[in-house]
Design a protein around this motif. Structure first.
Motif: not given
Length: 226
Positions: A84-88, A94-95, A146-153, A155-157
């Motif tokens: 869902s976050l990738r599709a925003r 970010p928040l 999960t937080e590390e995955q989220l941080a990388r997502l 950052a890429a965004r």
């Protein structure tokens, strides 16, 4: 006129795949029922396999161990959230993107949960995780991953380098903290419902910005009250 999406609908899984999915679903449901009634530590893999009338070897075809069964639904929920976050929309801050990724897709996530196990069982398991030391420790370890995955997502965004710009990891850690506090508060409340935890999640996320940037001193800058 038929749309391309409708015309190219995914083919229905074959009989073998459906049978495997039913076996996995049955093992998952049996595991969660046993964890929430008998206790996680008191439940063995043999107990779970016996409840479904399959062998221990069959259990291990679907789950590496008890922990993976205990967190299978939560893992799915977290993956749904990341999708869902990738599709925003890219213009969202970010928040706000994090908040909307959680709340705007709440019903879809609920439906995904119910496709695996009864919602009431999932909510009971959520509480069991909070009250079982071994599961809580595993939950915290998984949350860091999960937080590390989220941080990388994030950052890429935002077009950032996660290893040189601290903001993605800081926001991911803060967001993860809010979600853990929400879960802990909900697990001790009387409202065992998806609506209850959604309302609590929304309220806590709404307070996240003011909590991080506002003045915490209710008695004034000196702290003396005078």
């Amino acid at each position: 006129m038929e749309t391309v999406g409708a015309a190219e609908a995914a083919p229905r899984p074959g009989l073998r795949e459906r049978k495997k999915q039913r076996t996995r679903d049955a093992l998952l449901r049996a595991a969660l029922e046993l964890f929430t009634t008998r206790g996680y530590e008191q439940t063995t893999v043999d107990d779970i396999a016996e409840a479904v009338d399959v062998s221990q070897r069959t259990f291990f075809r679907y789950f590496p161990g008890k922990e993976e069964a205990a967190f299978a639904v939560q893992d799915m929920v977290e993956e749904q959230f990341l999708e869902s976050l990738r599709a925003r929309p890219p213009h969202e801050a970010p928040l706000e993107a994090l908040r909307r990724a959680v709340l705007d897709n709440w019903d879809r996530i609920g439906e995904a949960i119910m496709s695996l196990v009864p919602l009431e069982l999932h909510l009971r398991m959520f509480r069991a995780i909070e009250s079982t030391p071994a599961l809580l420790a595993a939950h915290l370890r998984r949350s860091v991953e999960t937080e590390e995955q989220l941080a990388r997502l994030l950052a890429a965004r935002e077009g950032l380098d996660v290893d040189t710009d601290p903001r993605p990891r800081l926001l991911a850690a803060a967001f993860g903290g809010v979600m853990r506090v929400t879960g802990r508060q909900w697990s001790t409340s009387e409202d065992l419902s998806l609506e209850g935890i959604r309302a609590l999640t929304a309220a806590y996320l709404d307070q996240m910005g003011p909590a991080l940037t506002g003045n915490w001193r209710a008695t004034g800058p000196s702290g003396s009250g005078g």
